[in-house]
Design a protein around this motif. Structure first.
Motif, PDB file in Angstrom:
ATOM      1  N   VAL A 195      47.187  20.591  17.353  1.00  0.00           N
ATOM      2  CA  VAL A 195      48.133  20.721  16.238  1.00  0.00           C
ATOM      3  C   VAL A 195      48.904  22.031  16.316  1.00  0.00           C
ATOM      4  N   ASN A 196      50.137  21.961  15.804  1.00  0.00           N
ATOM      5  CA  ASN A 196      50.949  23.146  15.533  1.00  0.00           C
ATOM      6  C   ASN A 196      50.471  23.769  14.231  1.00  0.00           C
ATOM      7  N   LEU A 197      50.762  25.048  14.059  1.00  0.00           N
ATOM      8  CA  LEU A 197      50.296  25.772  12.871  1.00  0.00           C
ATOM      9  C   LEU A 197      51.438  26.616  12.310  1.00  0.00           C
ATOM     10  N   ILE A 198      51.631  26.520  11.013  1.00  0.00           N
ATOM     11  CA  ILE A 198      52.523  27.447  10.309  1.00  0.00           C
ATOM     12  C   ILE A 198      51.898  27.785   8.963  1.00  0.00           C
ATOM     13  N   SER A 199      51.771  29.086   8.695  1.00  0.00           N
ATOM     14  CA  SER A 199      51.231  29.587   7.427  1.00  0.00           C
ATOM     15  C   SER A 199      52.328  30.360   6.727  1.00  0.00           C
ATOM     16  N   VAL A 200      52.507  30.071   5.444  1.00  0.00           N
ATOM     17  CA  VAL A 200      53.533  30.755   4.647  1.00  0.00           C
ATOM     18  C   VAL A 200      52.937  31.156   3.304  1.00  0.00           C
ATOM     19  N   PRO A 201      53.520  32.159   2.651  1.00  0.00           N
ATOM     20  CA  PRO A 201      53.064  32.493   1.294  1.00  0.00           C
ATOM     21  C   PRO A 201      53.170  31.277   0.375  1.00  0.00           C
ATOM     22  N   ALA A 202      52.289  31.233  -0.609  1.00  0.00           N
ATOM     23  CA  ALA A 202      52.204  30.064  -1.484  1.00  0.00           C
ATOM     24  C   ALA A 202      53.532  29.736  -2.149  1.00  0.00           C
ATOM     25  N   ASP A 203      54.349  30.743  -2.436  1.00  0.00           N
ATOM     26  CA  ASP A 203      55.614  30.452  -3.107  1.00  0.00           C
ATOM     27  C   ASP A 203      56.656  29.835  -2.168  1.00  0.00           C
ATOM     28  N   TRP A 204      56.337  29.732  -0.872  1.00  0.00           N
ATOM     29  CA  TRP A 204      57.190  29.022   0.076  1.00  0.00           C
ATOM     30  C   TRP A 204      56.579  27.689   0.495  1.00  0.00           C
ATOM     31  N   ALA A 205      55.378  27.407   0.066  1.00  0.00           N
ATOM     32  CA  ALA A 205      54.670  26.227   0.545  1.00  0.00           C
ATOM     33  C   ALA A 205      55.387  24.934   0.159  1.00  0.00           C
ATOM     34  N   GLU A 206      55.954  24.875  -1.032  1.00  0.00           N
ATOM     35  CA  GLU A 206      56.642  23.662  -1.446  1.00  0.00           C
ATOM     36  C   GLU A 206      57.868  23.415  -0.573  1.00  0.00           C
ATOM     37  N   ASP A 207      58.559  24.484  -0.177  1.00  0.00           N
ATOM     38  CA  ASP A 207      59.710  24.328   0.705  1.00  0.00           C
ATOM     39  C   ASP A 207      59.273  23.745   2.053  1.00  0.00           C
ATOM     40  N   VAL A 208      58.168  24.263   2.600  1.00  0.00           N
ATOM     41  CA  VAL A 208      57.675  23.754   3.880  1.00  0.00           C
ATOM     42  C   VAL A 208      57.217  22.309   3.733  1.00  0.00           C
ATOM     43  N   ARG A 209      56.490  22.023   2.659  1.00  0.00           N
ATOM     44  CA  ARG A 209      56.021  20.652   2.448  1.00  0.00           C
ATOM     45  C   ARG A 209      57.184  19.681   2.400  1.00  0.00           C
ATOM     46  N   LEU A 210      58.237  20.026   1.645  1.00  0.00           N
ATOM     47  CA  LEU A 210      59.387  19.146   1.513  1.00  0.00           C
ATOM     48  C   LEU A 210      60.156  19.046   2.829  1.00  0.00           C
ATOM     49  N   PHE A 211      60.244  20.153   3.561  1.00  0.00           N
ATOM     50  CA  PHE A 211      60.912  20.130   4.863  1.00  0.00           C
ATOM     51  C   PHE A 211      60.191  19.158   5.798  1.00  0.00           C
ATOM     52  N   CYS A 212      58.874  19.213   5.815  1.00  0.00           N
ATOM     53  CA  CYS A 212      58.096  18.306   6.657  1.00  0.00           C
ATOM     54  C   CYS A 212      58.254  16.859   6.203  1.00  0.00           C
ATOM     55  N   GLU A 213      58.249  16.649   4.897  1.00  0.00           N
ATOM     56  CA  GLU A 213      58.396  15.298   4.354  1.00  0.00           C
ATOM     57  C   GLU A 213      59.749  14.706   4.742  1.00  0.00           C
ATOM     58  N   VAL A 219      62.178  28.913  10.415  1.00  0.00           N
ATOM     59  CA  VAL A 219      61.842  30.279   9.989  1.00  0.00           C
ATOM     60  C   VAL A 219      62.924  31.252  10.458  1.00  0.00           C
ATOM     61  N   THR A 220      63.348  31.107  11.703  1.00  0.00           N
ATOM     62  CA  THR A 220      64.397  31.977  12.237  1.00  0.00           C
ATOM     63  C   THR A 220      65.696  31.812  11.452  1.00  0.00           C
ATOM     64  N   ALA A 221      66.038  30.559  11.126  1.00  0.00           N
ATOM     65  CA  ALA A 221      67.302  30.286  10.439  1.00  0.00           C
ATOM     66  C   ALA A 221      67.263  30.656   8.964  1.00  0.00           C
ATOM     67  N   SER A 222      66.094  30.489   8.314  1.00  0.00           N
ATOM     68  CA  SER A 222      66.013  30.603   6.862  1.00  0.00           C
ATOM     69  C   SER A 222      65.403  31.908   6.379  1.00  0.00           C
ATOM     70  N   ARG A 223      64.729  32.639   7.258  1.00  0.00           N
ATOM     71  CA  ARG A 223      64.272  33.992   7.010  1.00  0.00           C
ATOM     72  C   ARG A 223      63.345  34.155   5.803  1.00  0.00           C
ATOM     73  N   PRO A 224      62.247  33.403   5.733  1.00  0.00           N
ATOM     74  CA  PRO A 224      61.264  33.698   4.692  1.00  0.00           C
ATOM     75  C   PRO A 224      60.680  35.087   4.910  1.00  0.00           C
ATOM     76  N   PRO A 225      60.177  35.738   3.868  1.00  0.00           N
ATOM     77  CA  PRO A 225      59.699  37.113   4.025  1.00  0.00           C
ATOM     78  C   PRO A 225      58.526  37.253   4.979  1.00  0.00           C
ATOM     79  N   PHE A 226      57.702  36.197   5.116  1.00  0.00           N
ATOM     80  CA  PHE A 226      56.552  36.269   6.015  1.00  0.00           C
ATOM     81  C   PHE A 226      56.187  34.860   6.462  1.00  0.00           C
ATOM     82  N   ALA A 227      55.774  34.743   7.715  1.00  0.00           N
ATOM     83  CA  ALA A 227      55.210  33.494   8.224  1.00  0.00           C
ATOM     84  C   ALA A 227      54.325  33.824   9.407  1.00  0.00           C
ATOM     85  N   LEU A 228      53.335  32.986   9.608  1.00  0.00           N
ATOM     86  CA  LEU A 228      52.433  33.093  10.748  1.00  0.00           C
ATOM     87  C   LEU A 228      52.417  31.734  11.435  1.00  0.00           C
TER      88      LEU A 228
END
Length: 262
Positions: A35-53, A233-242
């Motif tokens: 699996v691929n892995l991406i970790s983001v702060p909780a306040d960005w999690a909904e954005d990632v979830r919707l992006f994946c959906e 992440v590169t295009a949208s520039r969240p403050p932190f991601a792993l």
């Protein structure tokens, strides 16, 4: 060339990665889901979830952790912070570090998304007689940023990333059939043939991974790739991601049969 022979046990492989072995994971623990892995702060999690959906082919989600958790049901005793060969740390969309162990960068508010990886279907391709040139050559798979935009979601947007495998022309249909049955790990190819239609000018210069040499009669075949969130992440520039480093995946305990349709 990979300096260590790939092992069949995911737990043995993760122990090697935890001790500092840094290699692409194609061919490791065959028959098990990577699996691929991406970790983001909780306040960005909904954005990632919707992006994946909204972009399920490059971003098929297999698990999501609770905030701060470094455990996954895909490998219950593993530590997501230290058992990937190499990580990437992002701040404001910029790559700032590539550590072998991400524990010191971990935050208590991180939500981790584990996204299906095309390495998972490679054992089935091999079983059907489809050669895997990158494994034959001891290289990472080639990955390219395309001219196709993903569907935006919240604060996230970015281009589709693809992985490429040179496939003998008479086996392209077999490769399509095998991978179509595994949508949870990217499914069927998004394109085969002329790379220019994806905006790829030179196959010998991948954006991620290694150049892979095609053999006479091979056709380049492209699959949606789980590095796509890193391009976002590169295009949208969240403050932190792993994230994982491209081609260096988290190996789970799950057999890939779970994600194969009859």
């Amino acid at each position: 060339m990979n300096p260590v022979k790939p092992l069949t046990s995911p737990s043995e492989a993760r122990a090697l990665f935890r001790s500092g072995t840094d290699v692409p994971t194609a061919g490791w623990a065959p028959g098990h889901t990577q699996v691929n892995l991406i970790s983001v702060p909780a306040d960005w999690a909904e954005d990632v979830r919707l992006f994946c959906e909204r972009n399920p082919q490059p971003c098929p989600v297999l698990d999501v952790t609770e905030p701060g958790s470094f455990r996954t049901r895909l490998a219950p005793h593993a530590d997501l912070r230290s058992e990937v060969p190499r990580y990437r740390v992002w701040e404001d969309g910029e790559l700032v570090a590539e550590p072998a162990d991400a524990t010191s960068f971990w935050r208590g508010d991180l939500v981790t998304f584990l996204i299906g990886c095309s390495f998972t279907f490679e054992s089935q391709l091999a079983a059907e007689g489809v050669p895997l040139r990158h494994i034959e050559q001891g290289r990472n798979v080639s990955m390219y940023v395309t001219n196709r935009a993903c569907r935006p979601a919240g604060r996230l947007s970015g281009p589709l990333v693809v992985s490429m495998r040179p496939i003998p022309s008479h086996l392209v249909g077999t490769a399509c059939r095998v991978t179509r049955a595994m949508p949870a790990v990217h499914g069927a190819p998004v394109h085969s043939g002329d790379p220019a239609s994806l905006g790829i000018a030179d196959l010998s210069r991948p954006d991620f991974g290694d150049p892979v040499e095609a053999m006479p009669g091979d056709v380049p075949v492209f699959w949606a790739c789980g590095v796509t969130p890193q391009a976002a992440v590169t295009a949208s520039r969240p403050p932190f991601a792993l994230t994982h480093a491209p081609g260096r995946m988290f190996l789970t305990d799950v057999r890939d049969d779970r994600y194969r349709r009859p």
